[in-house]
Design an enzyme around this catalytic site. Structure first.
Site: not given
Length: 251
Positions: A155-157
């Site tokens: 999600l973050y990446g």
């Protein structure tokens, strides 16, 4: 105080702590009038007070970046307060880690709203004005997680990978009219958010140990790269994503 950025105004999102705070202080040190943006008024005013005590110019602009409307509102208030914005640093972001199957839709929306949608509409509001003046700098803060496949970072990446592509697309779109758009990609960095607990500190040190530097970076080290991209010294840089990660993505 030096005057390399004297006469310019810089808007820094997420500037009440960590990399954003260090960036705001460093920009002010070069003479910029810094608009310190964030959600926490107490911390924001503390940063402003620190900058002013050192002889710099700063103003706190409260704002929770959660959608296009809030991003445009912040940009418009910045222009109202300062007349124009010459440097935009898209630093605000959240970095949750965890298994894909445990991610809720609300969590997904929150990450993409702050990490992608807010920068998108800040640029939409501010870049055309910069282009009309024939000069400006936009610096996006991404992450080495946008370059590596790592469990728990989908999600973050992926949100920061979107910002990496936007950096290049905006460079192509606005560069011919004098607006330089670049990004800094930090690696393991010691901030309030990444080392606030013993477990987090251990994880940070373990991640950093795999890179040539062998240690986490500091917020000030990341800020120095961001500030360089805001100056004329980076005048021939467009669409670059500069890794400031202790060599972590090089090995």
């Amino acid at each position: 105080m030096t005057s390399e950025l004297s006469g310019t105004t810089a808007l820094v999102t997420g500037a009440t702590s960590g990399i954003g705070r260090a960036t705001a202080i460093a920009l002010a040190r070069l003479g910029a009038n810094v608009l310190v943006s964030g959600r926490d008024e107490t911390r924001g005013e503390r940063v402003v007070k620190e900058i002013r005590a050192a002889g710099g110019q700063a103003l706190f602009l409260a704002g929770e970046l959660k959608d296009a409307a809030s991003a445009r509102a912040l940009a418009r208030r910045a222009k109202q307060e300062a007349g124009q914005v010459d440097v935009l640093v898209n630093n605000a972001g959240i970095f949750p880690f965890g298994p894909t199957e445990q991610t809720t839709e609300d969590e997904f929306e929150a990450v993409y709203s702050l990490n992608v949608k807010a920068p998108y509409f800040l640029v939409a509001e501010l870049a055309p004005d910069m282009a009309a003046r024939g000069r400006g700098a936009i610096i996006n803060v991404t992450t080495m997680a946008a370059e590596l496949g790592a469990a728990g970072m989908s999600l973050y990446g992926s949100s920061k990978a979107a910002l990496t592509l936007l950096t290049k697309a905006w460079a192509a779109e606005y560069g011919p009219r004098g607006v330089r758009v670049n990004a800094v990609s930090p690696g393991p960095t010691r901030t309030e958010g990444t080392s606030g607990t013993p477990g987090a500190e251990d994880d940070l040190n373990a991640l950093a140990a795999a890179g040539p530097a062998g240690r986490p970076g500091t917020a000030e080290e990341i800020a120095s790269a961001i500030v360089f991209l805001a100056t004329d010294g980076a005048g021939f840089m467009h669409g670059a994503v500069v890794p400031v990660d202790g060599g972590r993505t090089a090995v």
